[in-house]
Design a protein around this motif. Structure first.
Motif, PDB file in Angstrom:
ATOM      1  N   GLU A  34       0.643  -1.006   0.124  1.00 22.09           N
ATOM      2  CA  GLU A  34      -0.119  -0.160   0.113  1.00 22.09           C
ATOM      3  C   GLU A  34       0.875   1.136   0.035  1.00 22.09           C
ATOM      4  O   GLU A  34       1.911   1.095   0.488  1.00 22.09           O
ATOM      5  CB  GLU A  34      -0.878   0.038   1.238  1.00 22.09           C
ATOM      6  CG  GLU A  34      -1.952  -1.005   1.132  1.00 22.09           C
ATOM      7  CD  GLU A  34      -3.275  -0.539  -0.009  1.00 22.09           C
ATOM      8  OE1 GLU A  34      -3.142   0.605  -0.351  1.00 22.09           O
ATOM      9  OE2 GLU A  34      -3.942  -1.402  -0.446  1.00 22.09           O
ATOM     10  N   ASP A  47      -7.566   5.219   6.505  1.00 19.80           N
ATOM     11  CA  ASP A  47      -8.524   3.849   6.814  1.00 19.80           C
ATOM     12  C   ASP A  47      -8.909   3.115   5.516  1.00 19.80           C
ATOM     13  O   ASP A  47      -8.932   2.005   5.533  1.00 19.80           O
ATOM     14  CB  ASP A  47      -9.878   4.382   7.378  1.00 19.80           C
ATOM     15  CG  ASP A  47      -9.794   4.758   8.877  1.00 19.80           C
ATOM     16  OD1 ASP A  47      -8.751   4.352   9.310  1.00 19.80           O
ATOM     17  OD2 ASP A  47     -10.626   5.526   9.191  1.00 19.80           O
ATOM     18  N   GLY A  48      -8.948   3.931   4.463  1.00 18.77           N
ATOM     19  CA  GLY A  48      -9.301   3.394   3.035  1.00 18.77           C
ATOM     20  C   GLY A  48      -8.146   2.599   2.611  1.00 18.77           C
ATOM     21  O   GLY A  48      -8.514   1.395   2.144  1.00 18.77           O
ATOM     22  N   HIS A  49      -6.838   2.966   2.871  1.00 20.48           N
ATOM     23  CA  HIS A  49      -5.819   2.019   2.410  1.00 20.48           C
ATOM     24  C   HIS A  49      -5.552   1.066   3.503  1.00 20.48           C
ATOM     25  O   HIS A  49      -5.158  -0.187   3.028  1.00 20.48           O
ATOM     26  CB  HIS A  49      -4.462   2.842   2.359  1.00 20.48           C
ATOM     27  CG  HIS A  49      -4.508   3.810   1.040  1.00 20.48           C
ATOM     28  ND1 HIS A  49      -4.062   3.482   0.133  1.00 20.48           N
ATOM     29  CD2 HIS A  49      -4.548   5.029   1.052  1.00 20.48           C
ATOM     30  CE1 HIS A  49      -3.965   4.413  -0.784  1.00 20.48           C
ATOM     31  NE2 HIS A  49      -4.462   5.292   0.110  1.00 20.48           N
ATOM     32  N   MET A  50      -5.893   0.908   4.746  1.00 19.88           N
ATOM     33  CA  MET A  50      -5.797   0.041   5.654  1.00 19.88           C
ATOM     34  C   MET A  50      -6.966  -1.149   5.533  1.00 19.88           C
ATOM     35  O   MET A  50      -6.559  -2.235   5.635  1.00 19.88           O
ATOM     36  CB  MET A  50      -5.989   0.484   7.198  1.00 19.88           C
ATOM     37  CG  MET A  50      -5.413  -0.397   8.116  1.00 19.88           C
ATOM     38  SD  MET A  50      -3.664  -0.849   7.930  1.00 19.88           S
ATOM     39  CE  MET A  50      -3.065   0.757   8.586  1.00 19.88           C
ATOM     40  N   GLN A  51      -8.307  -0.668   5.066  1.00 24.92           N
ATOM     41  CA  GLN A  51      -9.055  -1.722   4.860  1.00 24.92           C
ATOM     42  C   GLN A  51      -8.763  -2.708   3.543  1.00 24.92           C
ATOM     43  O   GLN A  51      -8.933  -3.731   3.452  1.00 24.92           O
ATOM     44  CB  GLN A  51     -10.514  -0.907   4.460  1.00 24.92           C
ATOM     45  CG  GLN A  51     -10.905  -0.448   6.044  1.00 24.92           C
ATOM     46  CD  GLN A  51     -12.189   0.478   5.596  1.00 24.92           C
ATOM     47  OE1 GLN A  51     -12.570   0.750   4.320  1.00 24.92           O
ATOM     48  NE2 GLN A  51     -12.597   1.264   6.828  1.00 24.92           N
ATOM     49  N   ARG A  52      -8.184  -1.843   2.435  1.00 23.81           N
ATOM     50  CA  ARG A  52      -7.804  -2.579   1.211  1.00 23.81           C
ATOM     51  C   ARG A  52      -6.700  -3.512   1.536  1.00 23.81           C
ATOM     52  O   ARG A  52      -6.634  -4.762   1.019  1.00 23.81           O
ATOM     53  CB  ARG A  52      -7.397  -1.712   0.281  1.00 23.81           C
ATOM     54  CG  ARG A  52      -7.097  -2.251  -1.096  1.00 23.81           C
ATOM     55  CD  ARG A  52      -6.963  -1.394  -2.258  1.00 23.81           C
ATOM     56  NE  ARG A  52      -5.659  -0.551  -2.134  1.00 23.81           N
ATOM     57  CZ  ARG A  52      -5.578   0.620  -2.834  1.00 23.81           C
ATOM     58  NH1 ARG A  52      -6.201   0.545  -4.116  1.00 23.81           N
ATOM     59  NH2 ARG A  52      -4.353   1.134  -2.705  1.00 23.81           N
ATOM     60  N   HIS A  54      -5.909  -5.040   4.512  1.00 22.78           N
ATOM     61  CA  HIS A  54      -6.642  -6.186   4.903  1.00 22.78           C
ATOM     62  C   HIS A  54      -7.303  -7.143   4.032  1.00 22.78           C
ATOM     63  O   HIS A  54      -7.045  -8.393   4.136  1.00 22.78           O
ATOM     64  CB  HIS A  54      -7.543  -5.684   6.018  1.00 22.78           C
ATOM     65  CG  HIS A  54      -6.677  -5.481   7.242  1.00 22.78           C
ATOM     66  ND1 HIS A  54      -7.411  -5.275   8.555  1.00 22.78           N
ATOM     67  CD2 HIS A  54      -5.444  -4.991   7.382  1.00 22.78           C
ATOM     68  CE1 HIS A  54      -6.463  -4.813   9.477  1.00 22.78           C
ATOM     69  NE2 HIS A  54      -5.507  -4.708   8.956  1.00 22.78           N
ATOM     70  N   ARG A  55      -7.878  -6.632   3.203  1.00 24.58           N
ATOM     71  CA  ARG A  55      -8.687  -7.555   2.039  1.00 24.58           C
ATOM     72  C   ARG A  55      -7.440  -7.984   1.087  1.00 24.58           C
ATOM     73  O   ARG A  55      -7.716  -9.364   0.910  1.00 24.58           O
ATOM     74  CB  ARG A  55      -9.349  -6.537   1.172  1.00 24.58           C
ATOM     75  CG  ARG A  55     -10.196  -7.331   0.042  1.00 24.58           C
ATOM     76  CD  ARG A  55     -11.108  -6.428  -0.961  1.00 24.58           C
ATOM     77  NE  ARG A  55     -11.492  -7.166  -1.778  1.00 24.58           N
ATOM     78  CZ  ARG A  55     -11.141  -7.824  -2.975  1.00 24.58           C
ATOM     79  NH1 ARG A  55      -9.934  -7.410  -3.127  1.00 24.58           N
ATOM     80  NH2 ARG A  55     -11.720  -8.375  -3.677  1.00 24.58           N
ATOM     81  N   ASN A  58      -6.109 -11.022   3.258  1.00 26.92           N
ATOM     82  CA  ASN A  58      -6.819 -12.105   3.423  1.00 26.92           C
ATOM     83  C   ASN A  58      -7.138 -12.893   2.097  1.00 26.92           C
ATOM     84  O   ASN A  58      -7.323 -14.047   2.218  1.00 26.92           O
ATOM     85  CB  ASN A  58      -8.497 -11.428   4.060  1.00 26.92           C
ATOM     86  CG  ASN A  58      -8.486 -11.082   5.289  1.00 26.92           C
ATOM     87  OD1 ASN A  58      -7.630 -11.640   6.124  1.00 26.92           O
ATOM     88  ND2 ASN A  58      -9.159 -10.044   5.514  1.00 26.92           N
ATOM     89  N   ALA A  68      -4.241  -2.351  13.044  1.00 31.09           N
ATOM     90  CA  ALA A  68      -4.284  -1.382  12.393  1.00 31.09           C
ATOM     91  C   ALA A  68      -3.619  -0.085  13.100  1.00 31.09           C
ATOM     92  O   ALA A  68      -2.857   0.522  12.507  1.00 31.09           O
ATOM     93  CB  ALA A  68      -5.494  -0.916  11.765  1.00 31.09           C
TER      94      ALA A  68
END
Length: 286
Positions: A34, A47-52, A54-55, A58, A68
Motif C-alpha cells: 500500500e 482507513d481506506g488504504h488499511m481496509q484494502r 486487510h482485504r 485475506n 491497524a
C-alpha cells in the motif's frame, strides 16, 4: 540526513536495511503493498488504504502482521524519522521467509517493510496545469488485479512503454478494446455526451482508494456518473481523460497515442476534482 527504513521491527539506515534472500516477496512476489500520500506529515485516506490492505492479505491468506493502530504507529514513525512533510509512505507485507517451495510454508511470520520519501508536490501541480500525455497497450496482467500484490512486472512494462514514448501514463485495454486501468492508476473519461465514466470494480481492476474518494466527491458535486467501461476509441473522442492514484491524485491526460483529447487542455471536471480532492485529503489526513 540518511533515509530510514523499517524492516521487521527494526528502524535502520535505508542502505543497511535488508530482507532474507528466501523472503517469498523476493522469490515469488508473494506479498502485497500500500502507498499513502503524506501531507504535512500526516497520512491521507488512512482507513481506506488499511481496509484494502486487510482485504488483499485475506485474499492471499497472509497473516495480518499487527493491528491497524500498531501499523499506523510504524508508518508515522517512519515518516517522522525521514522528516517527510509532503511525500509518500510505502508499506510491503510478504508471506515471510522460508526455504523455497511453491506451497505456503507453515508457521512463518510475515515480513513487514516500510519506507518513506519526500515528493515535490508542486511538480505534479505543474504537470496537472498543462496536462499529460497518455498511450495505450494491451493488458497482459493476471486474473486477480483486484488484489494489490507486489507482482507488478506487466505494470512495469506498461509504464516503461509510456516513458519510451514520452508519455506520463499507459492505459491498458482488454481483449474487447475496453480500458481496464493505467499502469499505476484508475482511468476516467468525460464522454462525448458529458457523462463521467469509469470502469466498475466488479471487473478485473484494482479498487482504488483515491478512486473511491473521488466517487464521493463526484456525488457531492452533482456530476452525472456512469460506472461503465469505455473503449480506447471512446477515450480518444472524449471531452476529458484523466487518471487517479494516491501518488498522482487527479491527473488530466490531454492526448492519447498522439490523438488530442478535447481541446488539448485539462478539462473543467478533472481540474475541479483535483482541486477539491487535494483540499479534502489535506484536511482529513491523520
Amino acid at each position: 540526513m540518511s533515509r530510514v527504513a523499517y524492516v521487521n521491527g527494526t528502524y535502520s539506515p535505508r542502505d543497511e536495511a535488508v530482507v532474507h534472500i528466501e523472503d517469498r516477496g523476493f522469490q515469488f512476489a508473494d506479498g502485497v503493498y500500500e502507498v499513502w500520500s503524506v501531507f504535512d506529515g500526516r497520512l491521507a485516506d488512512f482507513d481506506g488504504h488499511m481496509q484494502r490492505l486487510h482485504r488483499s492479505l485475506n485474499e492471499l491468506k497472509i497473516e495480518i502482521p499487527m493491528t491497524a493502530a500498531a501499523l499506523g504507529v510504524v508508518l508515522r514513525e517512519t515518516v517522522r524519522r525521514n522528516r517527510v512533510r509532503d511525500g509518500i509512505v510505502y508499506l510491503q507485507v510478504t508471506r515471510g521467509t522460508a526455504p523455497r517451495d511453491h506451497a505456503f510454508p507453515a508457521d512463518v511470520a510475515p515480513s513487514v517493510i516500510v519506507t518513506a520519501k519526500r515528493i515535490d508536490l508542486s511538480k505534479g501541480d505543474r504537470t496537472a496545469v498543462n496536462g499529460a500525455a497518455g498511450v495505450t497497450q494491451p493488458d497482459i496482467r493476471w486474473g486477480r488485479c483486484d488484489i494489490k500484490t507486489v507482482g507488478l512486472l506487466p505494470n512495469v512494462l506498461a509504464k516503461q512503454a509510456a516513458r519510451e514514448r514520452g508519455a506520463y501514463e499507459c492505459l491498458m485495454y482488454d481483449e474487447m478494446g475496453l480500458v481496464t486501468e493505467g499502469s499505476s492508476t484508475n482511468a476516467w473519461i468525460v464522454d462525448e455526451n458529458g457523462k463521467l465514466r469509469t470502469r466498475d470494480t466488479q471487473a478485473n481492476i484494482l479498487r482504488g482508494v483515491t478512486r473511491a474518494a473521488i466517487l464521493k466527491l463526484v456525488e457531492a458535486e452533482g456530476v452525472e456518473l456512469d460506472e461503465r467501461a469505455f473503449s480506447v476509441e471512446e477515450a480518444k473522442k472524449a471531452r476529458e481523460v484523466f487518471v487517479t492514484a494516491a501518488s498522482s491524485f487527479v491527473m488530466p491526460l490531454v492526448s492519447l497515442d498522439g490523438v488530442k483529447i478535447g481541446d488539448g487542455k485539462p478539462g473543467p471536471i478533472a481540474t475541479r476534482l483535483r482541486e477539491i480532492y487535494l483540499e479534502q485529503a489535506r484536511r482529513e489526513a491523520i
